[in-house]
Write a protein that holds these residues in place. Structure first.
Motif, short mmCIF file in Angstrom:
data_model
loop_
_atom_site.label_atom_id
_atom_site.label_comp_id
_atom_site.label_asym_id
_atom_site.label_seq_id
_atom_site.Cartn_x
_atom_site.Cartn_y
_atom_site.Cartn_z
N VAL A 146 2.29 -2.28 -1.55
CA VAL A 146 2.21 -2.64 -2.93
C VAL A 146 1.78 -4.14 -3.40
O VAL A 146 2.20 -5.03 -2.76
CB VAL A 146 3.74 -2.66 -3.71
CG1 VAL A 146 3.83 -3.40 -5.00
CG2 VAL A 146 4.34 -1.33 -3.50
N VAL A 147 0.67 -4.15 -3.97
CA VAL A 147 -0.12 -5.42 -4.51
C VAL A 147 0.24 -5.67 -6.00
O VAL A 147 0.30 -4.93 -6.60
CB VAL A 147 -1.43 -5.15 -4.35
CG1 VAL A 147 -2.51 -6.43 -4.61
CG2 VAL A 147 -2.16 -4.62 -3.15
N SER A 148 0.60 -6.98 -6.09
CA SER A 148 0.82 -7.42 -7.47
C SER A 148 -0.16 -8.47 -7.64
O SER A 148 -0.44 -9.25 -6.75
CB SER A 148 2.35 -8.05 -7.54
OG SER A 148 2.42 -8.73 -8.83
N ARG A 165 7.69 -1.25 1.37
CA ARG A 165 7.64 -1.22 2.73
C ARG A 165 6.60 -2.59 3.00
O ARG A 165 7.00 -3.32 4.07
CB ARG A 165 7.20 -0.20 3.52
CG ARG A 165 7.80 1.00 3.48
CD ARG A 165 7.25 2.37 4.38
NE ARG A 165 6.10 2.87 3.66
CZ ARG A 165 5.10 3.54 4.19
NH1 ARG A 165 4.96 3.77 5.42
NH2 ARG A 165 4.38 4.12 3.20
N ARG A 166 5.72 -3.10 2.45
CA ARG A 166 4.95 -4.05 2.46
C ARG A 166 4.53 -4.55 1.06
O ARG A 166 4.11 -3.74 0.10
CB ARG A 166 3.97 -4.05 3.34
CG ARG A 166 3.07 -5.43 3.71
CD ARG A 166 1.98 -4.90 4.85
NE ARG A 166 1.12 -6.11 5.08
CZ ARG A 166 1.44 -6.70 6.10
NH1 ARG A 166 2.65 -6.60 6.96
NH2 ARG A 166 1.07 -8.05 6.28
N ALA A 167 4.43 -5.85 0.88
CA ALA A 167 4.09 -6.14 -0.55
C ALA A 167 3.11 -7.57 -0.01
O ALA A 167 3.10 -8.29 0.63
CB ALA A 167 5.25 -6.67 -1.47
N ALA A 168 2.00 -7.69 -1.14
CA ALA A 168 1.04 -8.94 -1.19
C ALA A 168 0.71 -9.02 -2.65
O ALA A 168 0.81 -8.38 -3.71
CB ALA A 168 -0.05 -8.36 -0.37
N VAL A 169 0.70 -10.28 -2.83
CA VAL A 169 0.16 -11.00 -3.99
C VAL A 169 -1.34 -11.27 -3.98
O VAL A 169 -1.58 -12.25 -3.15
CB VAL A 169 0.95 -12.40 -4.50
CG1 VAL A 169 0.41 -12.79 -5.83
CG2 VAL A 169 2.53 -12.04 -4.65
N VAL A 170 -2.06 -10.66 -4.80
CA VAL A 170 -3.52 -10.81 -4.80
C VAL A 170 -3.98 -11.40 -6.21
O VAL A 170 -3.88 -10.58 -7.09
CB VAL A 170 -4.40 -9.78 -4.21
CG1 VAL A 170 -5.91 -9.80 -4.46
CG2 VAL A 170 -3.99 -9.19 -2.74
N ALA A 171 -4.22 -12.66 -6.24
CA ALA A 171 -4.30 -13.23 -7.80
C ALA A 171 -6.04 -12.44 -8.13
O ALA A 171 -6.99 -11.88 -7.57
CB ALA A 171 -4.71 -14.54 -7.73
N ASN A 172 -5.85 -12.40 -9.57
CA ASN A 172 -7.18 -11.71 -10.11
C ASN A 172 -8.42 -12.55 -9.71
O ASN A 172 -8.48 -13.77 -9.53
CB ASN A 172 -7.09 -11.68 -11.64
CG ASN A 172 -6.10 -10.50 -12.28
OD1 ASN A 172 -5.58 -9.91 -11.46
ND2 ASN A 172 -5.84 -10.66 -13.37
N GLY A 173 -9.62 -11.75 -9.81
CA GLY A 173 -10.97 -12.59 -9.60
C GLY A 173 -11.90 -12.57 -10.59
O GLY A 173 -12.16 -11.57 -11.09
#
Length: 370
Positions: A146-148, A165-173
């Protein structure tokens, strides 16, 4: 299969919203790295459909015709997944996440195709989206990732019962070649809009929606007659405005409007994760003023002002303070903010972070992130 396998994105539609803008930016950046892109839209048309097609993205409209059309859409999506064998099936927004999950499951939940979800907000209108949120929360163990786009957004969804199960924070580009200072465009747009070249202009780029809190913005604007306000976004043309404000409605050239302004304002009361409007304004050299919602502080760093939400007086004070700076002071602060966006929040950096998150979650046949 030779070369990288494609990424297949599933999104609710291709209108001119923040998620759609980021989808275009991500597809462009990944195509530049030689990774094929496929986009499935759950509604017909939308201004970003031809934009994506023009980039070389394979665009499919699989729009369900009411509730009875949902099974057919899921079946068509499953067939597309089986045929294209994507490295990643990436959902965008709740509807996109849900259909991506159902299509992936109907396709046999292939281990070679990572299922990932995408969260784009830090709160919701529960009256409109509460049931859908609850369904997604119950299914949140399905995706491998899950990407936020914000820490605030991830925390909110964890609080609503998401258990990824796994999460990541990916800031906008942000596309900093598109959004940039342009003195000649600044002069031309001011003339076009009937604004003096020496005017201090505050830009509010947001559709008419309760979360954007136009009421607070307009209350603040009414106390700042020395500042000219531009409202850009669908529905704004129907607002009752003070004399120092004008509404432009929906525009497909936000970079041109940003070039004419001095201050980028976000008055959101809730719901923002990572504000594209603020970051795009900063890329254009504008000084940002934002309410303390979502990851606004992270985006701005020390190069603008953050004020409490739903507080017209605090918002007006911050805008007025920046408006009363000298032009050279505002330009220097805006230039520093643009450098921050280029360094921390450019589209290439977003693409690298997506690739890293997908790879760490088990996606195969993808290039290494730069």
């Amino acid at each position: 299969m030779s070369g990288p396998r494609p990424i297949l994105h599933v999104i609710s539609g291709l209108r001119t919203g923040g998620a759609e803008t980021m989808l275009v930016a991500l597809c462009r950046a990944l195509l530049a790295r030689g990774i094929p892109q496929i986009v499935v839209s759950l509604t017909e048309g939308g201004p970003n459909a031809p934009v994506l097609a023009g980039l070389g993205v394979s665009v499919h409209a699989l729009a369900p015709r009411g509730v009875l059309g949902v099974p057919g859409t899921v079946l068509a999506l499953a067939r597309l997944i089986r045929r294209e064998k994507p490295a990643v099936v990436q959902g965008w927004l709740y509807h996109g996440d849900l259909f991506a999950a159902l299509g992936h499951r109907l396709a046999g939940a292939p281990r070679a195709s990572l299922l990932a979800w995408g969260l784009r907000n830090s709160d919701i209108d529960h009256a409109r989206y509460g049931r859908l949120l609850a369904i997604c929360a119950r299914l949140s163990r399905w995706p491998g990732l899950v990407v936020s786009n914000s820490r605030a957004g991830l925390d909110f969804h964890l609080g609503q019962g998401y258990r990824p199960r796994r999460a990541a924070v990916v800031a906008n580009g942000i596309d900093t070649a598109r959004f940039r200072p342009d003195p000649s465009l600044r002069a031309a747009l001011r003339a076009e809009l009937g604004l003096a070249k020496e005017a201090v202009i505050a830009l509010h780029a947001a559709r008419l929606d309760p979360m954007k809190d136009h009421a607070t913005l307009l209350a603040a604007a009414a106390t700042l007659p020395e500042v000219s306000f531009l409202l850009m976004g669908a529905g704004t043309e129907g607002l009752s405005l003070p004399a120092n404000a004008q509404a432009l409605g929906r525009r497909d050239d936000p970079e041109r409007i940003a070039a004419a302004a001095d201050i980028a304002v976000s008055s959101s009361a809730f719901g923002e994760g990572f504000s594209n409007a603020l970051a795009e304004g900063m890329a254009a050299g504008l000084v940002p003023v934002a309410t303390d919602v979502g990851d606004a502080r992270l985006v701005l760093g020390p190069y603008g002002a953050v004020v409490p939400a739903s507080d017209p007086a605090a918002l007006a004070l911050a805008i007025g303070r920046i408006a009363h700076m000298s032009g050279s002071e505002r330009a220097a602060l805006g230039a520093a903010g643009r450098t921050r966006i280029e360094t921390e929040f450019g589209a290439p950096a977003m693409a690298s972070r997506f690739l890293a998150a997908w790879g760490e979650s088990g996606a195969q046949d993808l290039p290494r992130p730069n």
